[in-house]
Scaffold this motif. Structure first.
Motif, mmCIF file in Angstrom:
data_model
loop_
_atom_site.group_PDB
_atom_site.id
_atom_site.type_symbol
_atom_site.label_atom_id
_atom_site.label_comp_id
_atom_site.label_asym_id
_atom_site.label_seq_id
_atom_site.Cartn_x
_atom_site.Cartn_y
_atom_site.Cartn_z
ATOM 1 N N GLU A 486 0.838 -1.205 0.000
ATOM 2 C CA GLU A 486 0.000 0.000 0.000
ATOM 3 C C GLU A 486 0.864 1.243 0.000
ATOM 4 N N GLU A 487 2.125 1.063 0.341
ATOM 5 C CA GLU A 487 3.015 2.202 0.501
ATOM 6 C C GLU A 487 3.169 2.957 -0.819
ATOM 7 N N VAL A 488 2.919 4.252 -0.769
ATOM 8 C CA VAL A 488 2.947 5.052 -1.992
ATOM 9 C C VAL A 488 4.366 5.537 -2.283
ATOM 10 N N GLN A 489 4.838 5.210 -3.506
ATOM 11 C CA GLN A 489 6.124 5.730 -3.950
ATOM 12 C C GLN A 489 5.953 6.220 -5.383
ATOM 13 N N GLY A 490 6.633 7.289 -5.730
ATOM 14 C CA GLY A 490 6.551 7.825 -7.093
ATOM 15 C C GLY A 490 7.355 6.963 -8.053
ATOM 16 N N THR A 491 7.338 7.327 -9.326
ATOM 17 C CA THR A 491 7.996 6.504 -10.348
ATOM 18 C C THR A 491 9.525 6.578 -10.269
ATOM 19 N N VAL A 492 10.074 7.755 -9.881
ATOM 20 C CA VAL A 492 11.519 7.904 -9.753
ATOM 21 C C VAL A 492 11.950 7.313 -8.422
ATOM 22 N N PRO A 493 13.022 6.522 -8.301
ATOM 23 C CA PRO A 493 13.973 6.177 -9.357
ATOM 24 C C PRO A 493 13.779 4.786 -9.963
ATOM 25 N N ASP A 494 12.844 3.974 -9.400
ATOM 26 C CA ASP A 494 12.792 2.599 -9.918
ATOM 27 C C ASP A 494 11.382 2.037 -9.977
ATOM 28 N N GLY A 495 10.370 2.899 -10.121
ATOM 29 C CA GLY A 495 9.002 2.409 -10.312
ATOM 30 C C GLY A 495 8.069 2.745 -9.164
ATOM 31 N N ALA A 496 6.819 3.067 -9.504
ATOM 32 C CA ALA A 496 5.827 3.489 -8.515
ATOM 33 C C ALA A 496 5.260 2.300 -7.748
ATOM 34 N N THR A 497 4.856 2.557 -6.495
ATOM 35 C CA THR A 497 4.105 1.562 -5.722
ATOM 36 C C THR A 497 2.893 2.226 -5.087
ATOM 37 N N GLY A 498 1.992 1.397 -4.576
ATOM 38 C CA GLY A 498 0.758 1.866 -3.963
ATOM 39 C C GLY A 498 -0.394 1.104 -4.573
ATOM 40 N N LEU A 499 -1.602 1.371 -4.098
ATOM 41 C CA LEU A 499 -2.770 0.652 -4.588
ATOM 42 C C LEU A 499 -3.555 1.519 -5.559
ATOM 43 N N HIS A 500 -4.124 0.876 -6.589
ATOM 44 C CA HIS A 500 -4.998 1.604 -7.494
ATOM 45 C C HIS A 500 -6.410 1.598 -6.929
ATOM 46 N N GLY A 501 -7.043 2.754 -6.937
ATOM 47 C CA GLY A 501 -8.409 2.841 -6.461
ATOM 48 C C GLY A 501 -9.260 3.685 -7.392
ATOM 49 N N VAL A 502 -10.567 3.392 -7.456
ATOM 50 C CA VAL A 502 -11.472 4.251 -8.230
ATOM 51 C C VAL A 502 -12.691 4.588 -7.359
ATOM 52 N N ASP A 503 -13.198 5.804 -7.557
ATOM 53 C CA ASP A 503 -14.387 6.252 -6.832
ATOM 54 C C ASP A 503 -15.598 6.102 -7.734
ATOM 55 N N VAL A 504 -16.658 5.516 -7.193
ATOM 56 C CA VAL A 504 -17.858 5.330 -8.005
ATOM 57 C C VAL A 504 -19.091 5.792 -7.218
ATOM 58 N N ALA A 505 -20.100 6.185 -7.972
ATOM 59 C CA ALA A 505 -21.379 6.562 -7.363
ATOM 60 C C ALA A 505 -22.416 5.521 -7.775
ATOM 61 N N VAL A 506 -23.094 4.939 -6.801
ATOM 62 C CA VAL A 506 -24.109 3.920 -7.095
ATOM 63 C C VAL A 506 -25.494 4.515 -6.795
ATOM 64 N N ALA A 507 -26.384 4.447 -7.804
ATOM 65 C CA ALA A 507 -27.723 5.037 -7.638
ATOM 66 C C ALA A 507 -28.678 3.998 -7.051
#
Ligand SMILES: Nc1nc2c(c(=O)[nH]1)N[C@H]1C(S)=C(S)[C@@H](COP(=O)(O)O)O[C@H]1N2
Ligand SMILES: [Mo]
Length: 507
Positions: A486-507
């Motif tokens: 889950e730890e967030v790291q940017g792409t520099v210097p050897d690749g990004a880490t972290g989880l992908h998430g999307v926000d959705v609205a359910v009617a």
């Protein structure tokens, strides 16, 4: 039209005209990169990692078009400013700006791997000619305000001419940028290659290996949709008839190979998912293809690797290089000198006629396109293109996963909804994918059948959604037990880490 805007337009017109002329002379002569290309590539080579990533984030794979437009806008702006700054309307300042621009472009041309004097002199000559034209226009009485007051008609016609020239010049420059960066159809398709049948074909994709869900990335990425990342402002055109691969460095004997030699070898075919170190978590700088090629191991064994070597530096025809650990090229994985992608020769943008593909490593340390040579060497002795620019010398791919469906703040209906995506850990393989809703417990997703541990694996999760706003997140686990962090790291210097998430609205 005031004399002031006439002067500005003269500056713009002459700059654009000289630029377009220099482009035309170099292009038609086929002597090397044109001035816009040379400046763009020199600029790219000096781009720090944060700026490269920013450009990719902002413009995606249209980053080159953006750079080309940017260069022309800056040049046009300087030319107009120089014209406007003229008090005496003599245009000498504008002439100086044109000369300075020409010298910068000439210096860039000289330092390009495919440049040289033949491509440099037209830039200087056209710049000087432009400067002379400006001085001539500036000393013509038409630009003297006092004279202009009494000769309105002549002035109007002359300025009309200048503006027409300016517009024409900008159009020509813009058109050549579109053509050069490959955003218009290439003039000539690459020569088709006589591809041999593989001695070992790629795994058949079983029915359950490729899920067909609207919005989900297909298992095989079509060539036209495959992401493209490289430092080449203009796609290198390599002649298959004269192409050779040179293997040298810490070897017992140098090996040189023509394309016919390579196509006459026992080629193997393999599925490999390629991905870029600049890919953000959830990003799309990743694709999967069926590659046909000669194992790199075969040519390295033929050359005889000497003791002490631990790296192979692959170089392209355009000055790019990648440092690949010798070990991954010598083990039993499908590290290939690839000549085909999804059943056809490589598209020019993807390295025609030969590129490297190595399962498990980011492209910047392995996947050299338009390959020219392999130098067997040591990490202690040599550095690669991106290593010199702040990226890690080694770049194993980090395990990751992505949600493709649903994407964007789409409104869903309450009840069962399909959540789907891809997960990858090249050369390790994906053992599990889990989804969680609103930070709740992790729920197992269903995996598509495994085709190869070297590729991504599609997954699907059937979600019983309740009305309201929700956040979906995904994580993958590899066959080695590693759980995506889950730890967030940017792409520099050897690749990004972290989880992908999307926000959705359910009617
Ligand atoms: N000659 C050359 N090869 C190159 C590069 C480059 O800039 N020049 N970029 C590398 C990077 S960073 C990646 S991610 C892959 C991308 O390959 P693709 O454009 O075929 O997807 O190519 C690699 N090979
Ligand atoms: Mo990359």
């Amino acid at each position: 039209m005031s004399s002031r805007s006439g002067v500005a337009l003269a500056g713009l017109g002459v700059t654009a005209g000289s630029l377009a002329l220099a482009e035309a002379v170099v292009r038609l002569g086929g002597t090397g990169p044109g001035p816009v290309e040379a400046v763009a590539e020199a600029f790219i080579d000096r781009t720090p990692p944060w700026l490269k990533d920013l450009a990719i984030d902002l413009f995606g794979t249209a980053d080159k078009l953006a750079l080309g437009v940017g260069i022309v806008v800056v040049m046009a702006g300087l030319a107009i400013a120089a014209g406007l700054a003229e008090r005496a309307r003599r245009l000498r300042g504008a002439a100086v700006v044109v000369v300075v621009l020409a010298v910068i472009a000439a210096a860039a041309t000289l330092t390009r791997p495919d440049g040289g004097l033949a491509a440099t002199w037209p830039v200087l000559a056209c710049g000087l000619a432009g400067a002379c034209a400006l001085v001539a226009v500036g000393s013509a009485p038409a630009l003297d305000p006092a004279w202009a007051m009494t000769h309105r008609k002549v002035l109007g016609r002359r300025q009309l001419l200048i503006s027409a020239g300016a517009v024409g010049g900008v159009a020509v420059a813009g058109g050549s940028i579109m053509r050069l960066t490959g955003n218009a159809a290439p003039a000539t398709a690459p020569a088709p290659l006589d591809l041999p049948a593989p001695v070992s074909p790629a795994a058949q994709v079983p029915e359950g290996g490729a899920l067909d869900i609207a919005g989900l990335a297909p298992y095989e990425t079509p060539n036209e949709e495959f992401y493209r990342i490289d430092t080449a402002f203009v796609v290198p055109r390599v002649d298959p008839a004269t192409w050779t691969l040179r293997v040298h460095g810490l070897v017992d004997r140098e090996v040189e190979m023509s394309l016919d030699d390579l196509l006459g070898e026992e080629l193997v075919e393999a599925w490999v998912t390629l991905c870029c170190v600049s890919n953000q978590v959830g990003g799309d700088l990743i694709g999967n293809a069926r590659w046909l090629g000669l194992p790199v191991r075969t040519v390295l064994e033929r050359a005889g690797v000497r003791d002490g070597a631990d790296m192979v530096l692959s170089r392209s025809v355009d000055g790019f290089s990648a440092s690949t650990p010798l070990g991954v090229l010598m083990d039993d994985r499908n590290a290939l000198l690839a000549v085909a992608m999804n059943g056809t020769e490589l598209p020019p943008e993807h390295g025609y006629p030969v590129r490297v593909v190595v399962p498990g490593l980011y492209g910047y340390v392995s996947a050299t396109k338009w390959l020219a040579e392999l130098e067997v060497t040591r990490f202690a002795d040599q550095t690669a293109y991106w290593t010199d620019r702040g990226w890690s010398a080694r770049g194993p791919v980090k395990i990751s996963s992505r949600i493709d469906v649903p994407r964007g703040r789409r409104s869903l209906q309450a009840g069962e909804n399909v959540v789907a995506g891809v997960a990858w850990a090249q050369h390790t393989g994906i053992a599990a994918v889990e989804v969680r809703v609103d930070g709740g417990p992790w729920q197992p997703a269903d995996l598509a059948e495994e085709v190869s541990v070297d590729t991504w694996r599609q997954w699907v999760y059937r979600w019983d959604a309740a009305a309201g706003d929700h956040r979906l997140e995904v994580r993958a686990t590899g066959h080695d037990g590693e759980v995506q962090t889950e730890e967030v790291q940017g792409t520099v210097p050897d690749g990004a880490t972290g989880l992908h998430g999307v926000d959705v609205a359910v009617a």
